[in-house]
Structure formats: structure tokens, C-alpha cells
Design a protein around this motif. Sequence first.
Motif, PDB file in Angstrom:
ATOM      1  N   ASN A   1       0.870  -1.185   0.000  1.00  0.00           N
ATOM      2  CA  ASN A   1       0.000   0.000   0.000  1.00  0.00           C
ATOM      3  C   ASN A   1       0.905   1.233   0.000  1.00  0.00           C
ATOM      4  O   ASN A   1       1.458   1.608   1.031  1.00  0.00           O
TER       5      ASN A   1
ATOM      6  N   ALA B   1       0.638   4.934  -0.969  1.00  0.00           N
ATOM      7  CA  ALA B   1      -0.291   6.022  -1.326  1.00  0.00           C
ATOM      8  C   ALA B   1       0.446   7.353  -1.381  1.00  0.00           C
ATOM      9  O   ALA B   1       1.151   7.732  -0.450  1.00  0.00           O
TER      10      ALA B   1
ATOM     11  N   THR C   1       1.887   5.584  -8.380  1.00  0.00           N
ATOM     12  CA  THR C   1       1.765   4.320  -7.638  1.00  0.00           C
ATOM     13  C   THR C   1       2.479   3.191  -8.377  1.00  0.00           C
ATOM     14  O   THR C   1       3.130   3.407  -9.406  1.00  0.00           O
TER      15      THR C   1
ATOM     16  N   THR D   1      -3.143  -0.367  -3.147  1.00  0.00           N
ATOM     17  CA  THR D   1      -3.328   1.051  -2.851  1.00  0.00           C
ATOM     18  C   THR D   1      -4.597   1.587  -3.514  1.00  0.00           C
ATOM     19  O   THR D   1      -4.896   1.243  -4.670  1.00  0.00           O
TER      20      THR D   1
ATOM     21  N   GLN E   1      -5.668   8.033  -3.183  1.00  0.00           N
ATOM     22  CA  GLN E   1      -5.712   8.329  -1.738  1.00  0.00           C
ATOM     23  C   GLN E   1      -4.388   8.949  -1.295  1.00  0.00           C
ATOM     24  O   GLN E   1      -3.308   8.540  -1.707  1.00  0.00           O
TER      25      GLN E   1
ATOM     26  N   SER F   1      -1.412  10.109   1.464  1.00  0.00           N
ATOM     27  CA  SER F   1      -0.664   9.331   2.454  1.00  0.00           C
ATOM     28  C   SER F   1      -1.270   9.452   3.846  1.00  0.00           C
ATOM     29  O   SER F   1      -1.375   8.469   4.588  1.00  0.00           O
TER      30      SER F   1
ATOM     31  N   MET G   1      -4.440   7.429   4.071  1.00  0.00           N
ATOM     32  CA  MET G   1      -4.135   5.995   4.087  1.00  0.00           C
ATOM     33  C   MET G   1      -3.688   5.540   5.471  1.00  0.00           C
ATOM     34  O   MET G   1      -4.146   4.514   5.978  1.00  0.00           O
TER      35      MET G   1
END
Length: 204
Positions: free
Chosen positions: A101, A103, A110, A151, A155, A157, A160
Motif C-alpha cells: 500500500n 499512497a 503508484t 493502494t 488516496q 498518504s 491511508m
Amino acid sequence: MTNYRKKLPLFLALVLMLFVAACTSPVTDPEEPTAAPTEVPTEVPTEEPMDEPADEPTEEPADEPADEPTEEATEAEPEPTDEPVTADEPDEMMAEALNINFALGNNQRTLTYNQPTPLELPTGDVVAQGQLKPTWQYIQSQLGVEINDVTIQDQSSSEMIDVQAATGFEGANIYGGSGIADDLMSYGAQGYFLRLNDYFDKMP
């Protein structure tokens, strides 16, 4: 008188012969009975008791008790040493897949290729939208582990890290972003993350 002197030596000689005969005759008689009693008692008691009791007690008790306890002791020793070895096996196993993940609030940054136009590589391979970018495909092939980008593409950080902290960081194996280093270190101190430096020697 002269006749008496001539006969006196003869008489003495006869007396001496009788005396010698009388002395020698009883000596020969006791020799015979003494030989018989000395031979019988010495031979009979010495032969029978010496052979039989010497063989029986030495053989039986020495062999039987020496073998039995040694077998039981050797069988009982290896039992407690087998169980704790299995406790370390799961820690050294390689993961079959990694959920990442990462973000950044920008779907172009990504792990996943999000352009609608397919990307053609110099090797002739084509990367379509929704697939891993070529760099991550190469890392995946070198590690031999499947990489999944979990991810939410747009979104941020901070969003997330808040969502994942509320769920106990169960959605992924690796987390990353921008401006959340302090948050990651704080949650790592609480036991949510592992120190990767301690596992570099186990990297493929």
C-alpha cells in the motif's frame, strides 16, 4: 665249666634272633591298616563340592540385569528434543505474495500503470492499464514473489495511514507514502511493523 662257656654264645645268639624277630613282626602289621583310611577320606570330599557351586552363581546374575536398563534409558532420551524445532520454521518461510500500500495522492505515481494507452516496451512486451509498472514487474520476477498493489490510487498518504491504523494495519504487508515517516515510526514502536534491517540477511 668249659662246656657252659661254649654254649653261652649260642644261647645269646638265639635270644637276639628271637628279639629281632619279635621287633620286626609288629611293624609290618600296622602299615597295612594305615594306608586304607588315609586314601578314602581325602579323595571323596574334595572332588564333589568344588565343581558344581562354582559354575551356577557366576553365570545367571551377571548377564540378565545388565542388558535390560540400558535399552529403556536410550529410548526415553530423544523424545523431548524433537518438538521445539518446529517453532522456528514459519519465521524462515518465504511469503508467496506481498501486498503493498503505497499512497501518494496521485495515481500516476503508484505501483500500477494507470494510463489508458498501453505501454510498449523495447523488448516488445506491452503493459496495459491496471498492470504493475515494468520496474515492479522486474522486481517481482527477481524475488519470485507475487506483488499486489492494494493502494487506493488517488488516496493521500495521511488518509491511508489513518484508515490503516484504525484497522490494525491488516490490509497490506508493506506501507509507504509521503510525509508519514513519523507516523510509521510511531506505529512501529507499538509493534505494528518489523524492522527490515533485522531481516536483510534473509533477502533472496
